[in-house]
Enzyme design. Structure first.
Site, PDB file in Angstrom:
ATOM      1  N   LYS A  54       0.842  -1.203   0.000  1.00  0.00           N
ATOM      2  CA  LYS A  54       0.000   0.000   0.000  1.00  0.00           C
ATOM      3  C   LYS A  54       0.875   1.251   0.000  1.00  0.00           C
ATOM      4  O   LYS A  54       0.592   2.224  -0.702  1.00  0.00           O
ATOM      5  CB  LYS A  54      -0.917  -0.012   1.233  1.00  0.00           C
ATOM      6  CG  LYS A  54      -2.009  -1.061   1.161  1.00  0.00           C
ATOM      7  CD  LYS A  54      -2.732  -1.260   2.489  1.00  0.00           C
ATOM      8  CE  LYS A  54      -3.687  -2.454   2.394  1.00  0.00           C
ATOM      9  NZ  LYS A  54      -4.387  -2.747   3.656  1.00  0.00           N
ATOM     10  N   GLN A  98      -4.573  -1.227   9.727  1.00  0.00           N
ATOM     11  CA  GLN A  98      -4.431  -2.579   9.182  1.00  0.00           C
ATOM     12  C   GLN A  98      -4.991  -3.605  10.168  1.00  0.00           C
ATOM     13  O   GLN A  98      -4.694  -3.561  11.362  1.00  0.00           O
ATOM     14  CB  GLN A  98      -2.940  -2.855   8.881  1.00  0.00           C
ATOM     15  CG  GLN A  98      -2.664  -4.167   8.176  1.00  0.00           C
ATOM     16  CD  GLN A  98      -3.248  -4.254   6.771  1.00  0.00           C
ATOM     17  OE1 GLN A  98      -3.397  -3.258   6.072  1.00  0.00           O
ATOM     18  NE2 GLN A  98      -3.586  -5.462   6.350  1.00  0.00           N
ATOM     19  N   ASP A 121     -11.204   2.467   4.108  1.00  0.00           N
ATOM     20  CA  ASP A 121     -11.473   1.027   4.141  1.00  0.00           C
ATOM     21  C   ASP A 121     -12.974   0.738   4.077  1.00  0.00           C
ATOM     22  O   ASP A 121     -13.378  -0.390   3.791  1.00  0.00           O
ATOM     23  CB  ASP A 121     -10.938   0.433   5.447  1.00  0.00           C
ATOM     24  CG  ASP A 121      -9.656  -0.352   5.276  1.00  0.00           C
ATOM     25  OD1 ASP A 121      -9.463  -0.921   4.189  1.00  0.00           O
ATOM     26  OD2 ASP A 121      -8.865  -0.400   6.236  1.00  0.00           O
TER      27      ASP A 121
HETATM   28  N1  GUN Z   1      -6.451  -6.847   6.434  1.00  0.00           N
HETATM   29  C1  GUN Z   1      -6.689  -7.625   5.353  1.00  0.00           C
HETATM   30  N2  GUN Z   1      -7.300  -6.905   4.390  1.00  0.00           N
HETATM   31  C2  GUN Z   1      -7.448  -5.659   4.880  1.00  0.00           C
HETATM   32  C3  GUN Z   1      -8.012  -4.466   4.351  1.00  0.00           C
HETATM   33  O1  GUN Z   1      -8.522  -4.406   3.228  1.00  0.00           O
HETATM   34  N3  GUN Z   1      -7.968  -3.386   5.159  1.00  0.00           N
HETATM   35  C4  GUN Z   1      -7.443  -3.429   6.399  1.00  0.00           C
HETATM   36  N4  GUN Z   1      -7.465  -2.330   7.135  1.00  0.00           N
HETATM   37  N5  GUN Z   1      -6.920  -4.517   6.921  1.00  0.00           N
HETATM   38  C5  GUN Z   1      -6.926  -5.622   6.162  1.00  0.00           C
END
Ligand code: GUN
Length: 286
Positions: A54, A98, A121
């Site tokens: 990311k 995350q 998100d």
């Molecule tokens: N953990 C696995 N996929 C994601 C996601 O799309 N966003 C976040 N914040 N954590 C994750």
């Protein structure tokens, strides 16, 4: 198969690169630089890898990025304070915590604290609600990525039978909701589902997000189905998906590979959400 069978590989890698290129161009022209804050708690190797992807992608398109790394035993109060500060930070338009978080942290409380306008998100209950109501502000990144991939094929979703295998808050539930919003008939299967194959083999669009390597075999797939693989796991030293690709590609009309399918689309969609958040907050036409 006696007849020649042509399966199209749905390359997320290719489409994601186009999305990033487009964003890079928009950001270069924009008076305001979109800013993303990513919070990582602890040292889970998979989470570290996702955060790295990311961060790299947001840098590549010219976003402002703050990565905040916190120890596994961080106090919940401290995490809440950091989020509240980011909510007020004018340089930050998107906030992502995350997941998963350590067990001592109240995840719903954390997600609720993120400003819904910066919730790239789409996990704040307000945004979950808007998606359920069919008027989403932010579509969770993986769901948006899957949706963009399906849209790229020009198939009609309305009236199709969609089977979503996996019922997580991050992927399964929002993805099922998205397809329901677009008039598909949707079944969500999960760990306790009896006769999984009974459902999957009827699906026009089969989406799997379980992390169980090679769960989906050829006999579980309807000939000509579209198969979207969200899983990633290690099997015999290789990264594989939920779908037994070599078998299933002989039966599907479209199939996403792992790696190079949904994964890069999730990252690109997060960047799109951050751009959208910037336009929303700064009142810029998008
Ligand atoms: N953990 C696995 N996929 C994601 C996601 O799309 N966003 C976040 N914040 N954590 C994750």
């Amino acid at each position: 198969m006696s007849q020649e069978h042509i399966t199209k590989i749905l390359s997320g890698k290719g489409l994601a690169a186009k999305i990033r290129q487009n964003l890079k161009y928009q950001i270069a022209k924009s008076k305001i630089q979109p800013g993303l804050a990513v919070i990582l708690v602890g040292q889970d190797p998979a989470s570290e890898m996702y955060v790295r992807f990311k961060s790299q992608a947001s840098n590549e398109v010219g976003m402002y990025l703050e990565t905040i790394e916190l120890p596994e035993d961080v106090r919940e109060k401290k995490l809440l304070k950091i989020i509240e500060k980011l909510n007020k930070n004018k340089k930050i338009h998107g906030i992502l915590v995350q997941l998963p978080l350590p067990a001592h942290i109240d995840v719903p409380l954390i997600l609720e604290t993120i400003d819904p306008m910066k919730d790239v998100d789409g996990f704040n209950p307000e945004n979950v609600g808007w998606l359920s109501a069919g008027a989403p502000e932010f579509i969770p990144a993986t769901t948006r990525g899957i949706w963009s991939l399906v849209q790229s094929t020009n198939i009609t979703v309305a009236g199709k039978y969609v089977v979503m295998v996996g019922a997580s808050n991050i992927v399964g539930k929002p993805t099922a909701q998205m397809f329901l919003n677009h008039e598909a008939t949707v079944t969500v299967c999960h760990k306790k589902t009896k006769d999984l194959a009974g459902f999957t083999k009827k699906a026009d669009i089969l989406i799997s997000a379980t992390g169980v390597p090679h769960l989906i075999k050829a006999h579980m797939v309807k000939p000509g189905a579209m198969v979207i693989d969200v899983g990633t796991a290690r099997l015999n030293g290789k990264t594989v998906g939920d779908v037994d690709f070599d078998q299933v590609k002989e039966k599907a009309s479209y199939i996403t590979p792992v790696p190079g399918g949904v994964g890069p689309m999730t990252v690109a969609s997060l960047l799109q959400n951050t751009w959208d958040a910037m336009c929303l907050i700064e009142d810029i036409e998008n």
